[in-house]
Motif scaffolding. Structure first.
Motif, PDB file in Angstrom:
ATOM      1  N   PRO A  29     -18.291  25.807 156.923  1.00 40.62           N
ATOM      2  CA  PRO A  29     -19.393  24.968 156.170  1.00 40.62           C
ATOM      3  C   PRO A  29     -19.475  24.342 158.054  1.00 40.62           C
ATOM      4  O   PRO A  29     -19.301  23.392 157.983  1.00 40.62           O
ATOM      5  N   ILE A  56     -23.636  20.754 153.221  1.00 44.25           N
ATOM      6  CA  ILE A  56     -22.966  21.129 152.396  1.00 44.25           C
ATOM      7  C   ILE A  56     -22.516  19.822 151.692  1.00 44.25           C
ATOM      8  O   ILE A  56     -21.904  18.618 153.061  1.00 44.25           O
ATOM      9  N   ALA A 112     -16.551  16.270 154.464  1.00 41.58           N
ATOM     10  CA  ALA A 112     -16.967  17.062 153.758  1.00 41.58           C
ATOM     11  C   ALA A 112     -15.508  18.684 154.727  1.00 41.58           C
ATOM     12  O   ALA A 112     -15.045  18.942 154.489  1.00 41.58           O
ATOM     13  N   ALA A 127     -21.811  20.838 156.786  1.00 47.62           N
ATOM     14  CA  ALA A 127     -21.297  20.180 156.067  1.00 47.62           C
ATOM     15  C   ALA A 127     -21.130  18.834 156.823  1.00 47.62           C
ATOM     16  O   ALA A 127     -21.597  18.449 158.062  1.00 47.62           O
TER      17      ALA A 127
END
Length: 153
Positions: free
Chosen positions: A65, A32, A72, A68
């Motif tokens: 996430p 992500i 991020a 990620a």
């Protein structure tokens, strides 16, 4: 004769199914990016600034996430930390009671991460208050699950 109790019988079985390091890593989806996380970060911040902490907590603990990249994750954690630090002490227990066990597991991951980074250590008292209320509500089971989980936030 060799001591039969010390023979590794799995070494003679070609289908023994030995695990390697790659087998132990959790399966990840596609990575992500920060651009994909920005809408969720802005939702978190807007919910926190409007005082709707129940929605913000539900949002931050659902679908974290895991896959990620580190930048991020760091940016998302800043938003999570800002939400956690804006909640009043009296509201923490009632907010935790609204979470499912999976969401509590995610929250404990963010609390531990907060206690391990310098920005979170500045807010250590607040994070420890969250931790205290969470363990009073759920016991030590979320801590045990955190220690055995390989997914990081």
């Amino acid at each position: 004769m060799e001591d039969w109790r010390r023979i590794d019988i799995d070494a003679f079985d070609p289908d023994s199914g030995r695990l390697n390091v790659e087998d132990l890593k959790p399966p990840y989806e596609a990575t992500i990016s920060l651009a994909e996380l920005e809408p969720k970060i802005s939702q978190l911040r807007s919910a926190a600034t409007s005082g709707d902490f129940a929605t913000a907590l539900q949002l931050l603990t659902s679908d974290p996430p895991y896959s990620a990249d580190e930048t991020a994750k760091a940016r998302y954690f800043e938003a999570v930390l800002s939400v956690l630090t804006q909640v009043r002490q009296a509201e923490i227990a009632s907010l935790i009671k609204q979470l499912s066990s999976t969401q509590i597991d995610v929250l404990i991951k963010y609390l531990y991460k907060g206690m391990s980074v310098p920005d979170g250590q500045k807010q250590g008292g607040i994070l420890l208050s969250w931790f205290e209320k969470l363990t009073q509500n759920s016991g030590v089971a979320p801590v045990v699950r955190y220690l055995s989980d390989r997914n990081t936030v």
